[in-house]
Design a protein around this motif. Structure first.
Motif, short mmCIF file in Angstrom:
data_model
loop_
_atom_site.label_atom_id
_atom_site.label_comp_id
_atom_site.label_asym_id
_atom_site.label_seq_id
_atom_site.Cartn_x
_atom_site.Cartn_y
_atom_site.Cartn_z
N VAL A 203 -65.67 -4.68 -23.55
CA VAL A 203 -66.34 -3.72 -24.44
C VAL A 203 -67.74 -3.49 -23.88
CG1 VAL A 203 -67.07 -3.21 -26.79
CG2 VAL A 203 -65.08 -4.71 -26.40
N LEU A 204 -67.93 -2.30 -23.35
CA LEU A 204 -69.19 -1.96 -22.72
C LEU A 204 -70.06 -1.24 -23.75
CD1 LEU A 204 -70.33 -2.07 -19.82
CD2 LEU A 204 -69.25 0.15 -19.41
N VAL A 205 -71.25 -1.77 -24.00
CA VAL A 205 -72.16 -1.10 -24.95
C VAL A 205 -73.13 -0.24 -24.15
CG1 VAL A 205 -73.79 -1.43 -26.84
CG2 VAL A 205 -71.99 -3.13 -26.46
N THR A 206 -73.04 1.06 -24.35
CA THR A 206 -73.88 1.97 -23.56
C THR A 206 -74.75 2.80 -24.51
OG1 THR A 206 -72.30 3.78 -23.55
CG2 THR A 206 -72.08 2.16 -21.79
N SER A 207 -75.47 3.71 -23.93
CA SER A 207 -76.32 4.59 -24.74
C SER A 207 -76.40 5.94 -24.04
CB SER A 207 -77.71 3.98 -24.92
OG SER A 207 -78.26 3.66 -23.66
N ARG A 208 -77.08 6.87 -24.67
CA ARG A 208 -77.22 8.21 -24.13
C ARG A 208 -77.70 8.16 -22.67
NH1 ARG A 208 -77.40 12.99 -26.43
NH2 ARG A 208 -76.96 11.99 -28.40
N GLY A 209 -77.10 8.99 -21.82
CA GLY A 209 -77.55 9.06 -20.43
C GLY A 209 -76.92 8.02 -19.53
N LYS A 210 -75.98 7.23 -20.07
CA LYS A 210 -75.42 6.15 -19.25
C LYS A 210 -73.92 6.34 -18.99
CE LYS A 210 -78.65 2.46 -19.53
NZ LYS A 210 -78.76 1.01 -19.56
N VAL B 65 -61.51 -0.97 -19.99
CA VAL B 65 -62.90 -0.93 -20.44
C VAL B 65 -63.01 0.08 -21.58
CG1 VAL B 65 -65.29 -0.42 -19.78
CG2 VAL B 65 -63.74 -1.48 -18.12
N VAL B 66 -63.44 -0.38 -22.74
CA VAL B 66 -63.75 0.58 -23.81
C VAL B 66 -65.26 0.60 -23.98
CG1 VAL B 66 -61.57 0.26 -25.05
CG2 VAL B 66 -63.56 -1.08 -25.72
N THR B 67 -65.78 1.77 -24.33
CA THR B 67 -67.22 1.84 -24.50
C THR B 67 -67.56 2.12 -25.96
OG1 THR B 67 -67.18 4.15 -23.86
CG2 THR B 67 -67.79 2.59 -22.16
N VAL B 68 -68.64 1.50 -26.39
CA VAL B 68 -69.21 1.84 -27.70
C VAL B 68 -70.66 2.20 -27.46
CG1 VAL B 68 -67.64 0.36 -29.02
CG2 VAL B 68 -69.81 -0.56 -28.24
N ARG B 69 -71.19 3.01 -28.35
CA ARG B 69 -72.57 3.45 -28.17
C ARG B 69 -73.52 2.71 -29.08
NH1 ARG B 69 -74.56 8.64 -25.67
NH2 ARG B 69 -72.76 9.29 -24.46
N GLN B 70 -74.63 2.30 -28.53
CA GLN B 70 -75.75 1.83 -29.37
C GLN B 70 -76.67 3.05 -29.50
OE1 GLN B 70 -78.53 -0.86 -27.54
NE2 GLN B 70 -79.21 -1.69 -29.49
N GLN B 71 -76.80 3.54 -30.72
CA GLN B 71 -77.46 4.84 -30.86
C GLN B 71 -78.97 4.79 -30.72
OE1 GLN B 71 -75.57 6.31 -34.41
NE2 GLN B 71 -73.94 7.22 -33.18
N GLU B 72 -79.54 3.64 -31.03
CA GLU B 72 -80.98 3.45 -30.82
C GLU B 72 -81.14 2.09 -30.16
OE1 GLU B 72 -83.91 4.28 -34.27
OE2 GLU B 72 -81.92 4.01 -35.12
#
Ligand code: UTP
Length: 285
Positions: free
Chosen positions: A52-59, A97-104
């Motif tokens: 589980v990959l935690v990403t954010s905007r621009g990544k 690989v699943v991704t989830v977003r950390q919004q801030e």
């Protein structure tokens, strides 16, 4: 059995500015592979099946990297570049690989919390992309073994020089074995004379699903961020955390010189690059 791993990779990477304006620091290369791949491979080699990959905007480059690339594969195939084709396909097959977003970007604890529903109700691993570990057996696998034996949460420990405790989170507790501490508390960046030990936490953890509830109740700490160590401290105070002095060498690739050191180490380790790297080093000596 620990089946799932959370890889928080949503940070701003300010120590790598300006390059991180446009490139996620996890995509910076160690030779021909991005840092994040070394961490994914460590998890896979330890028997972890779900990343589980935690990403954010621009990544989104990270998502693309672990995805299939049919157009590129077709081009390589047509050109008869079979070795490169195999390499490109190997990456896409490495893992689910699943991704989830950390919004801030509200801190590492907040990033781990973003993975709660993807993890569900089971113990899981956390691997930070900034820490790359070259080890005889995958470091996270060493931690998972201690978790299986003790049922405790497990954090990776390394010895640091007494004079440098100010740069690290340092653990307090009793040694249960030469390489294992029952962690009772964590002290952020203590002066050498106040440090309860010279064992600092490295970015590998095995955590119970309960940590999500604790994180939900954790107030922002140092730097106004929700700190993972503050949540782990709650478990430590109950005697439910083990620290393992893992076998292996750790590189801090979160800063430019650390990345250079990891690159040199990898170049000297890989047969295809070792001789050339040694010649280069001689020229700079
Ligand atoms: P760092 O403390 O290295 O922060 O985070 P950073 O933003 O990545 O880099 P600098 O310090 O500004 O240069 C440790 C780990 O936690 C993740 C980072 O991606 C890194 O893997 N993290 C941190 C998040 O995923 N979200 C956050 O809000 C903060």
């Amino acid at each position: 059995m620990v089946r799932k791993a959370v890889l928080p990779a949503a940070g701003l990477g300010t120590r790598f500015l300006p390059v991180t304006k446009a490139v996620p620091k996890e995509m910076l290369p160690i030779l021909d592979r991005p840092c994040i791949e070394y961490v994914v491979v460590e998890a896979i080699e330890a028997g972890i099946t779900d990343i589980v990959l935690v990403t954010s905007r621009g990544k989104s480059a990270m998502e693309d990297y672990f995805d299939r690339s049919p157009a590129l594969e077709a081009t390589l195939e047509a050109a008869g570049k079979t070795a490169l084709l195999a390499e490109v396909r190997r990456v896409a097959r490495l893992a689910t690989v699943v991704t989830v977003r950390q919004q801030e970007q509200r801190g590492l604890g907040h990033a781990v919390l973003a993975a709660a529903s993807a993890v569900g109700d089971e113990p899981f691993a956390v691997l930070l992309g900034d820490d790359i570990i070259d080890a005889p057996t995958p470091a996270i696998g060493q931690l998972a073994r201690v978790h299986a034996e003790t049922g405790s949460a497990v954090v990776a420990l390394q010895e640091v020089p007494r004079s440098e405790t100010k740069r690290y989170g340092i653990c307090a507790g009793e040694m249960e074995a030469p390489n294992r501490m029952r962690v009772r508390a964590m002290v952020e960046k203590p002066a050498p004379e106040d440090a309860p030990s010279n064992l600092s936490i490295v970015g590998r953890y095995i955590l119970p699903a309960e940590i999500f509830d604790i994180l939900r109740r954790t107030a922002p700490g140092a730097g106004g961020e929700i700190q993972l160590t503050d949540a782990i401290a709650v478990l430590a105070a109950r005697g439910e955390v083990c620290g393992l002095l893992f076998e292996g060498r750790r590189f801090d690739t979160g800063n430019p010189l650390g990345l250079l050191e990891a690159t040199l180490h990898e170049a000297l380790r890989r047969p295809a690059y070792a001789e050339g790297a040694r010649a280069l080093l001689k020229r700079f000596a």
